[in-house]
Design an enzyme around this catalytic site. Sequence first.
Site, mmCIF file in Angstrom:
data_model
loop_
_atom_site.group_PDB
_atom_site.id
_atom_site.type_symbol
_atom_site.label_atom_id
_atom_site.label_comp_id
_atom_site.label_asym_id
_atom_site.label_seq_id
_atom_site.Cartn_x
_atom_site.Cartn_y
_atom_site.Cartn_z
ATOM 1 N N ASN A 9 0.865 -1.177 0.000
ATOM 2 C CA ASN A 9 0.000 0.000 0.000
ATOM 3 C C ASN A 9 0.904 1.231 0.000
ATOM 4 O O ASN A 9 1.472 1.588 1.030
ATOM 5 C CB ASN A 9 -0.880 -0.044 1.259
ATOM 6 N N ARG A 83 -2.730 -2.370 -3.081
ATOM 7 C CA ARG A 83 -3.967 -1.706 -2.707
ATOM 8 C C ARG A 83 -4.032 -0.396 -3.494
ATOM 9 O O ARG A 83 -3.114 0.415 -3.447
ATOM 10 C CB ARG A 83 -3.977 -1.380 -1.217
ATOM 11 N N HIS A 171 -12.885 1.983 1.388
ATOM 12 C CA HIS A 171 -12.761 0.929 2.410
ATOM 13 C C HIS A 171 -13.441 -0.366 1.945
ATOM 14 O O HIS A 171 -13.839 -1.197 2.773
ATOM 15 C CB HIS A 171 -13.417 1.336 3.755
ATOM 16 N N ARG A 231 -10.886 14.282 9.175
ATOM 17 C CA ARG A 231 -11.830 14.653 8.106
ATOM 18 C C ARG A 231 -13.202 14.976 8.690
ATOM 19 O O ARG A 231 -13.667 14.278 9.588
ATOM 20 C CB ARG A 231 -11.971 13.507 7.099
ATOM 21 N N GLU A 376 -7.535 -6.363 5.926
ATOM 22 C CA GLU A 376 -7.456 -5.870 4.544
ATOM 23 C C GLU A 376 -6.330 -6.555 3.778
ATOM 24 O O GLU A 376 -6.485 -6.901 2.612
ATOM 25 C CB GLU A 376 -7.287 -4.346 4.549
#
Length: 401
Positions: A9, A83, A171, A231, A376
């Site tokens: 990633n 990813r 996600h 965020r 993940e």
Amino acid sequence: MSTSVLVINCGSSSIKYALVSERREDRIYGLAENLGSADARIKGITVGGAPLELSIPYADHEKALETLLGRLANYKPQAIGHRVVHGGTSTKAELLTPEIIEKIREATPLAPLHNPAHLVGIDATMRLFPELPQVAVFDTAFHQTMPAHAYRYALPKFLYTEHNVRRYGFHGTSHAYVSERGSELAGSFKQGGWLTAHLGNGSSTCAIWNGESVDTSMGLTPLEGIVMGTRSGDVDPSIHSFLASNLGWDIFKIDKMLNKESGLLGLSDNLSNDMRTLIEASEQGNEDATLAIEVFCYRLAKSLAALSCALPRLDGLFFTGGIGENSAYIREKTMAYLPHFGFKLNIEQNNTLKRGTEGRIDQGTGPQIWVIPTDEEGRIAKETEQVVEHAKKSESMVSFT
Ligand code: AMP
């Protein structure tokens, strides 16, 4: 370790990596960070759980990957899974070909912070390991099953048809893994209606019907939806013109504020974006921290209630992510806002579940509630293997015919 997939990633100055084998306990993982600077280093866990810490001054992505693979010695991967945050309208993981790489490049305006970094990583691994099959696993792909009434914004049509302005969701790898694993544990593998709450530094919710995403809280970008570490999640879109007219802010300043200075960090008056710090501060009487937690839980519950409209039937809810897996307090506070769905939390059971343990935390009546640790990397490795297997089969069929 038999077959293994290197999961990567890439961020702009970092690489998260994991070498995933069939036997989970063999996993090797870590983070190369501060790439390009004097402080560049690799920190992680290597074979047998031993810690790895390595200084690699001024190393770029390629150098870091080369160093990393050198350290893995006998544990060479059979494939690499990347990813990739934005895959545009890709509906599944794809073998990396020049066409797919071009597709990732084309999706850059939709993920300007993430996709260019992924491309740097892909470029480096392609040069370093030209013999290995490489696969892109997209965060957006799982949500491509959303119906148009869930993914379209109420905006002029041409913005969708000519400029791809729509809701994508993110996600996806986590929502897919958690809903699959959770529904399997609940005895209804991929059947029925489930809600997932992935609560980490980035957070999102998802509604899943018979194993397919039917709506989610994130949209065109990962800014939409529930409150996150830094965020804002949903705000009135007129905030842009309000801040421009009244404070003279330009679009970049507003964007930075919404993405990097808001959420838990903003609500707590810059105390922290970390939920643990906020819970501790709240216990010591910090009112900003207390409010930040309350807004987080209320807005999360509101999002879950809204997403239930996407499901013909509600069978249950899965909590995951750093906060969802570890904080009994946040789970309890959130469920307190959802009594009318018939959810009944088992407080005792809820308090026992933390640090990567999966389990059921409802009282046995009404919709189920579970904690399911996300994986993940494991999911990306599995999808990578499936794509490579499929490609091999197609190849042998072509040579046979
Ligand atoms: P992630 O992005 O999934 O790694 O999650 C990071 C978030 O999980 C941070 O906000 C952490 O504070 C939060 N977290 C981790 N452990 C706990 C805990 N025991 N209680 C509350 N929050 C936690």
